[in-house]
Structure formats: structure tokens, C-alpha cells
Enzyme design. Structure first.
Site, PDB file in Angstrom:
ATOM      1  CG  LEU A 283      -1.915   1.136   1.418  1.00 55.12           C
ATOM      2  CD1 LEU A 283      -2.703   1.117   0.408  1.00 55.12           C
ATOM      3  CD2 LEU A 283      -2.521   1.106   2.746  1.00 55.12           C
TER       4      LEU A 283
ATOM      5  N   PRO B 117       6.907   5.428  -1.564  1.00 54.70           N
ATOM      6  CG  PRO B 117       8.570   5.240  -3.003  1.00 54.70           C
ATOM      7  CD  PRO B 117       7.399   4.877  -2.900  1.00 54.70           C
ATOM      8  CG  ASN B 118       7.215  10.649  -3.168  1.00 50.72           C
ATOM      9  OD1 ASN B 118       7.829  11.077  -1.971  1.00 50.72           O
ATOM     10  ND2 ASN B 118       7.414  10.557  -4.234  1.00 50.72           N
TER      11      ASN B 118
ATOM     12  CB  ILE C 261       6.515  -3.982   0.635  1.00 52.41           C
ATOM     13  CG1 ILE C 261       5.833  -2.591   0.088  1.00 52.41           C
ATOM     14  CG2 ILE C 261       5.294  -5.248   0.909  1.00 52.41           C
ATOM     15  CD1 ILE C 261       4.741  -1.896   0.936  1.00 52.41           C
TER      16      ILE C 261
ATOM     17  NE  ARG D 237      23.008  -5.940  39.249  1.00 49.18           N
ATOM     18  CZ  ARG D 237      24.253  -5.861  39.063  1.00 49.18           C
ATOM     19  NH1 ARG D 237      24.724  -7.122  38.652  1.00 49.18           N
ATOM     20  NH2 ARG D 237      25.112  -4.829  39.022  1.00 49.18           N
TER      21      ARG D 237
ATOM     22  N   GLY E 198      19.358  -2.029  34.040  1.00 45.66           N
ATOM     23  CA  GLY E 198      20.302  -1.152  34.299  1.00 45.66           C
ATOM     24  C   GLY E 198      21.334  -1.241  33.009  1.00 45.66           C
TER      25      GLY E 198
ATOM     26  CD  GLU F 289      -0.578  -3.990   9.903  1.00 52.20           C
ATOM     27  OE1 GLU F 289      -1.857  -3.815   9.903  1.00 52.20           O
ATOM     28  OE2 GLU F 289       0.118  -4.789   9.550  1.00 52.20           O
TER      29      GLU F 289
ATOM     30  CB  SER G 250       0.102   6.587  17.849  1.00 53.74           C
ATOM     31  OG  SER G 250       0.989   5.382  18.165  1.00 53.74           O
TER      32      SER G 250
END
Ligand SMILES: Cc1cc2nc3c(=O)[nH]c(=O)nc-3n(C[C@H](O)[C@H](O)[C@H](O)COP(=O)(O)OP(=O)(O)OC[C@H]3O[C@@H](n4cnc5c(N)ncnc54)[C@H](O)[C@@H]3O)c2cc1C
Ligand SMILES: Cc1cc2nc3c(=O)[nH]c(=O)nc-3n(C[C@H](O)[C@H](O)[C@H](O)COP(=O)(O)OP(=O)(O)OC[C@H]3O[C@@H](n4cnc5c(N)ncnc54)[C@H](O)[C@@H]3O)c2cc1C
Lengths: 383, 266
Positions: free
Chosen positions: A125, A128-129, A157, A268, A339, A363, A366
Site C-alpha cells: 500500500l 515513497p511519497n 513492504i 540481581r 540497568g 499499519e 498512532s
């Protein structure tokens, strides 16, 4: 309301968890480091029918429900987001989309082979532009006898360089906006179809991401998926499937981050006790637990709606937005628990952290999820 | 070939299992259960025998209703049929009563060629049920099998390798027989989605005391001469003492420490 996992969902989850543990996890770090596409793993997933989990039995699948489908993505995502991405594209963006929009002949021809992993699919889908603004795409498909001739480039893709078939979206009418877009099933061996792999990605390094270059690619008319001019609808419905497995993959990845951080925090020792015993560390764990559980419930709710066959675009976007942001919060905290050791390649958290980042981008970013969610409620489009 | 595999559901070794200090039994509620790990090898071997020689694999388990899950796992791996032996009257069975109950269940299945058990259960850990069951069924037995070399259905003979402390022993015996298997025997398969679907659709009959016949006083607590008197988690081992420093000094300190504890006397 019933929150119980069914027996068959549990069995699928156990099976994929076992597969992920034994057949994926041991190779994930090396595949990431060497940007190696996991062909062996894909082959085994095909043999076990994993790609066919949610595909109906009459099309060669297992006929399991959408929650089982999410659980597969979750368990794959828990150990290797690259493999989860391969699954998402193959099943959600390609197989389920052909199943929804294809005619009987197309469904019979492609879906069983996608379900068995005999062929791989990709979804083209983005260009580049043209990213968030998909309608602005420049690829064209011009009618020529009983074929269409496709020209144009597709960018970023997933599976692009390894796929046997590509769902390609192109303009059949440049002046009709979204209604001028048509979806095609393109055999990647067609003359004029070439790819260029994209390397040095921040994450998902063993997943193949490629640019597709199409120069006079001749596609028979029978390969139009859905109707001419309905391609944008096809793409959006594909994203309803795709965003679902992305969200589920985020829950899995977040769980993976949590699990390794928990193990580390209990082992730890600093200031005379396991760091898990320090209050500020516990705060991070509590935050992670709440985040992961909220995300998982949002995903399973979407699964429930999909099982019922009712519209779920809004709920998918809610889950995708929340889970993709959530996994980045969780990865950040899990790495903090390690850490300095989290900053090295010694522990998988470093890879998890890099792999988390993509989820708020592809996809639909946000921002785009927010615009869809708000639009559904306010009734005013910001696009 | 008619193959029977006995499987037990046990608490996952990853789960933290608590003991009931009064009853001296495991608190199984809320603990994640799995197929006894050795029994996964038994199931796999049963399926491989079927693939090699033809026939049918039936899995059988005695346990609470939730042991059904373990049977479903076996069906998902490729077993053909499953039977659950479950009844309140079976509660509290020791190895004797367990073997007795299983033997009645297997007799009810009709003529069989081979029974496969795990080497031992990871919770009870006695390794007694297999041999006990062979006795009850009057079957020849080969324990700790690491490889089945051959089954000759015409001569009704099985040849197998046993893992023994000093190496491998090759033995043959006549069929029908019971074997118990060790981990070296195979690599259990991961089920595929189609066999999982088949398993979820399978009906698993539940046989209780009435179905099995037998003598009520031989089942469960009544049929169990062994009573667990006390069960406890041994205290964690205390960290030892590490003697540091130059070798001659350290050795001198070590000799002194061992001598003062009357362990050595130089
Ligand atoms: C690893 C990887 C795999 C991918 N796989 C696929 C694939 O398989 N198939 C496929 O088709 N594509 C794929 N993509 C492409 C991906 O979907 C796009 O990158 C994504 O849709 C964003 O488009 P863009 O990169 O052009 O960003 P842009 O659209 O240029 O966006 C740039 C920024 O502007 C913001 N923005 C844009 N418009 C608006 C607005 N109206 N309001 C507010 N903010 C806005 C965005 O949120 C973003 O922050 C993949 C990308 C990557 C990195
Ligand atoms: C904590 C604890 C408390 C117990 N308390 C009591 C008690 O109070 N009173 C009492 O009498 N007994 C008690 N038992 C014994 C219990 O009943 C035994 O676990 C049981 O008889 C099986 O023996 P095992 O686990 O040693 O199996 P093993 O003999 O080690 O198992 C060998 C093989 O036999 C087969 N097998 C074993 N059990 C089954 C089964 N149920 N169904 C199908 N196949 C099977 C499997 O193939 C297995 O791999 C207790 C056990 C435990 C762990």
C-alpha cells in the site's frame, strides 16, 4: 460476559508457546544480528499449520477463532517480533483479505497455499511519497485488453523481497480519489516486478522489508481483488485484520519484556537484596502488569467482535493505539530494570526494545489511529 | 497393533507446588498441570509405533476430571482414543491401587499388544506404577527403555534397549508386554493445528468404579496400604564456607577445619 479461555484456545496457545520456545527463541538473536530471514522457522510454521489457525477448514486452515489467532500472534511476539510480523502480514493482511474480498476461484487458488505456508504473501500500500495519506498514491493500473498494466513503487513492504504474491493497490482512475483505487493480486514472478531489500532497520531485522518496483507489470483482469474502484475499502478492511495482530503482537512482546525483567530483578542483588525488593522497581513492575493486562483485554474484546462478525474498526484502532504505545512504555521500563546490562546485546531485552518501536508507526501511526477513533465518535474527519 | 499409553497429569515443575501439611498431599487446586514429562515420551513412542507398524493408540489416565486436559494433549499429538478413569472412590490411591485401577481400565479395552508408561511421575516419583501394572495384567515388562529396536508382530516379539547404570542392555521378550520409557527414546512432537482441532472435538469417556467392576475395597484409600505419614520441604542447604588465600595456607586451614570436625584424622 465470559472471560474464560476455551479449551481449544488454550491448546493453540500452548502449542505455539512451545513452538516459539523450542524453534524460534534459540535463533532469534542470531537472525536479528545477521538480518537473516528465518526460512526454516517459516517452513516449520507452515508444516504445523500455524499460518492456517484462523483460516476456515474448507480453505485448508484449522478453523479456529479470532482470539486463538491473537494468541498465536501473542506467543510469536513474545519471543520474536520479526516472526510475528511475517505471520501478521501472511495471515491478516493477505490471507484474510483474499478470503473477505476474493471470488471463489481466487479463494481456492490462494488461501490454502497461504495457510500451509507453501506461498508467502505481502501487502503493498505504502509508497515513497504516500504513507499516512494512502489515497495520494501514485501507482497506476491501466486497462489493456484482458489485463491491467501496473506501474509504480511501493515502499517499506514487509515480506516484499520473499513473497510469491503481492496485494498491490494502484489507481485505475487518477481523478476519483479513494474511489479510483483498485486492489490486485500480483504474482511477484511477473516480468517487470522487482524488489530491493531495505537493510539496517532499527528493529525487525530478521523480517524482510523491501521496496517493490513495478515497471509495466501485466496482471490479468481475473486478479482484481474485490471490484474495480473498491481498492481503498479492501485496504482499510485489511488493516482491520492487520492492526489486530499488531496489537496482539505488542501484548506478546510486552509480556516477553516483562518476563525477562522479572527474572533479572529477582536475581540481581544491590543494596543487599534482589532489586525486585526495591520500591521504585516494584512500581515499574506494577505499571507493566497493569499496562499489559489492559492491552490484552482490549485485544480479546476485538477478537470477540470479530468472532461475532460485527464492525470493529473503532475497537481495533483503540487496541492498536493503546498496545503499540504500551509496549514502548513496557520495553522502556523493562530495560531500565536491567540497568547497564540492558544496554548490551547480552540479554534479549535490547532486541525487544528496538523491536517495540515500529508498532506506533506501521499499519497507521498512532496519530492516524487517534484521528480514526475521534472521527468515529465526533463524526468530523480531520483528514 | 493395539497400543495403550498410560499418562498421569502432574503439577508443572515451573509451578510452585504447596503441600497440605495436614493431609500430606499436594494442593493441586489452582496449580498449572501438565502431562508428566516422561509420559510425553511414552505418547510419542506410541504414535511412532503406530506410524511404523499400523494400529491404534489409546491413552488412559486415572485422575480428577481435569486430567482430561492431559488426555487432550495426547490426542493433539496424534493418539486415536482416550479414556479417563475418574471416580471419588479412586481418591487417595497409592501405587498399588493406582496400578489396580489402571489394570481394570486396560482390561476393559480388550486385547492389547503393548502398554507404554513413563519411567516415573515427576510428583510421586516412585516408578512403581509401570511394573505394578505389568504384574496385574500379567504382562512381561521391560523398564527404562531408551530404544525399541524391533517389534515382530508375526513372532509376537519385542526387542528393546534398556538404559542401565553401566550402559545399555538389549533385551527381547514376547508380546503382549509393558515397557516404561526414558527421555532418550525420542523427541516428542509439537502438535499441529489440525490434530488440535481433532482433539478438541473428541469425546473422552469417563469410567468410574461401577464401569470397571472389581472390588470396592481395592480402590482408593481403602485399597492403599501405604499412607503418607508426613510430607515436608527439606530446608534449603546453607551456603558452605569458602577458604581463600594462598594455597599452602588455605590447605592448612582446610585440614584444621576437617580435623576439628572429626572428618579426617591425619
Ligand atoms: C518495518 C516497516 C514495515 C512496513 N510494512 C508495510 C507493509 O507491509 N505494507 C505497507 O503498505 N506499508 C508498510 N510499512 C509502511 C508504514 O505503514 C508507513 O511507514 C506508515 O503508514 C507511515 O507512513 P510514512 O512512513 O509515509 O509516514 P508519514 O505519513 O509521512 O508520517 C510522518 C509523521 O506525520 C504524522 N502525520 C501524517 N499525517 C498526519 C495527520 N493528518 N495528522 C497528524 N499527523 C500526521 C504521522 O503520524 C508521522 O508521525 C512499513 C513500514 C515499516 C517501517
Ligand atoms: C504429594 C503426594 C502425596 C501423596 N499422598 C498419598 C497418600 O496420602 N496416600 C496414598 O496412598 N498415596 C499417595 N500418593 C501417591 C500417589 O497416588 C501416586 O502418585 C500414584 O500412585 C502414582 O505413583 P507415582 O506418582 O509414583 O507414579 P510412577 O509410578 O512414578 O509413574 C510411572 C508411570 O506410571 C503411569 N502412571 C502413574 N500414575 C498414573 C495415573 N494416575 N494414571 C495413568 N498412568 C499413571 C505413568 O505412565 C507414569 O509415567 C501421594 C503422592 C504425592 C505426590
Amino acid at each position: 460476559m465470559n472471560f474464560d479461555i476455551t479449551e481449544e484456545q488454550q491448546m493453540i496457545k500452548n502449542m505455539v508457546a512451545e513452538f516459539a520456545e523450542k524453534e524460534i527463541a534459540p535463533f532469534a538473536a542470531e537472525n536479528d544480528l545477521e538480518e537473516k530471514f528465518p526460512w526454516d522457522i517459516v517452513k516449520k510454521m507452515g508444516e504445523l499449520g500455524i499460518f492456517g489457525t484462523v483460516i476456515p477448514e474448507e480453505y485448508g486452515g484449522g478453523g479456529f477463532d479470532y482470539i486463538a489467532h491473537a494468541m498465536v500472534a501473542e506467543e510469536l511476539g513474545r519471543v520474536d517480533s520479526s516472526v510475528r510480523g511475517i505471520y501478521s502480514v501472511q495471515v491478516s493482511l493477505v490471507a484474510l483479505t483474499v478470503l473477505k474480498w476474493g471470488n471463489e476461484e481466487q479463494k481456492k487458488k490462494y488461501v490454502p497455499r497461504l495457510a500451509s505456508g507453501e506461498i508467502l504473501g505481502c501487502f503493498g500500500l505504502t509508497e515513497p511519497n504516500s504513507g499516512s495519506d494512502a489515497v495520494s498514491m501514485q501507482a497506476t493500473a491501466v486497462e489493456d485488453g484482458d489485463s491491467y498494466i501496473i506501474n509504480g513503487n511501493k515502499m517499506w513492504i514487509t515480506n516484499g523481497g520473499v513473497a510469491d504474491i503481492a496485494l498491490i493497490f494502484a489507481k485505475t482512475d487518477k481523478n476519483a480519489g479513494a474511489r479510483g483505487i483498485t486492489a490486485f493480486i500480483v504474482d511477484t514472478k511477473t516480468p517487470g516486478f522487482s524488489t530491493r531489500d531495505i537493510h539496517q532497520k532499527l528493529g525487525l531485522r530478521s523480517s524482510n522489508t523491501a521496496e517493490l518496483i513495478m515497471t509495466d507489470v501485466r496482471v490479468p483482469k481475473e486478479n482484481v481483488l474485490g471490484e474495480v474502484g473498491k481498492g481503498f475499502k479492501v485496504a482499510m478492511s485489511a488493516l482491520d485484520f492487520g492492526r489486530y495482530t499488531v496489537a496482539a503482537g505488542c501484548v506478546g512482546l510486552a509480556q516477553g519484556c516483562y518476563d525477562v525483567a522479572k527474572k533479572y530483578a529477582l536475581e540481581r542483588v544491590q543494596f543487599g537484596k534482589p532489586i525486585a525488593g526495591h520500591q521504585l522497581i516494584q512500581e515499574m513492575f506494577a505499571d507493566m502488569i497493569v499496562d499489559i493486562e489492559a492491552g490484552r483485554l482490549l485485544v480479546y474484546r476485538v477478537g470477540h467482535l470479530k468472532n461475532k462478525g460485527v464492525p470493529n474498526t473503532r475497537e481495533v484502532c483503540v487496541a492498536k493505539l493503546f498496545c503499540s504505545e504500551m509496549v514502548n512504555r513496557v520495553a522502556y521500563k523493562a530495560l531500565q530494570v536491567f540497568g547497564g546490562y540492558g544496554f548490551s546485546g547480552e540479554f534479549p531485552i535490547e532486541r525487544y526494545y528496538r523491536d517495540a518501536r515500529i508498532n506506533t508507526l506501521y499499519e497507521g501511526t498512532s496519530q492516524i489511529q487517534k484521528l480514526i477513533i475521534a472521527n468515529k465518535d465526533l463524526g468530523i474527519s480531520a483528514f | 497393533m493395539k497400543i495403550v499409553v498410560c499418562i498421569k497429569q502432574v503439577p508443572s515443575t515451573e509451578a510452585r507446588v504447596q503441600m497440605d501439611p495436614i493431609k500430606g498431599t499436594l494442593i493441586r487446586e489452582g496449580v498449572e498441570s501438565v502431562v508428566n514429562p516422561f509420559d510425553e515420551y511414552a505418547i510419542e513412542e506410541g504414535i511412532r509405533l503406530k506410524e511404523r507398524y499400523g494400529g491404534e493408540v489409546t491413552v488412559i489416565s486415572m485422575g480428577p476430571p481435569q486430567a482430561r486436559e492431559a488426555l487432550k494433549t495426547a490426542l493433539a499429538m496424534g493418539a486415536d482414543k482416550a479414556v479417563l478413569l475418574s471416580d471419588r472412590a479412586f481418591a487417595g490411591s497409592d501405587t498399588l491401587a493406582t496400578a489396580y485401577t489402571l489394570s481394570l481400565g486396560i482390561k476393559k479395552l480388550g486385547d492389547i499388544d503393548i502398554v507404554i508408561c513413563g519411567k516415573q511421575a515427576t510428583d510421586g516419583d516412585t516408578a512403581q506404577v509401570g511394573p505394578g501394572l505389568a504384574q496385574r495384567l500379567n504382562l512381561r515388562q521391560i523398564t527404562y527403555v531408551s530404544k525399541i529396536r524391533e517389534i515382530n508382530l508375526k513372532n509376537r516379539k519385542i526387542t528393546a534397549e534398556r538404559l542401565i547404570e553401566s550402559g545399555t542392555q538389549v533385551v527381547s521378550t514376547a508380546l503382549p508386554a509393558l515397557i516404561t520409557v526414558v527421555k532418550d527414546i525420542n523427541q516428542p512432537r509439537i502438535p499441529n493445528i489440525f490434530s488440535i482441532k481433532k482433539a478438541t472435538r473428541a469425546e473422552i469417556p469417563v469410567w468410574g468404579m461401577q464401569d470397571l467392576g472389581g472390588d470396592p475395597k481395592d480402590f482408593g484409600f481403602d485399597g492403599s496400604p501405604t499412607q503418607v505419614v508426613r510430607i515436608f520441604t527439606p530446608p534449603p542447604r546453607q551456603g558452605g564456607e569458602i577458604i581463600q588465600g594462598e594455597v599452602p595456607e588455605a590447605v592448612a586451614k582446610l585440614i584444621e577445619a576437617l580435623t576439628s570436625r572429626n572428618i579426617i584424622n591425619l
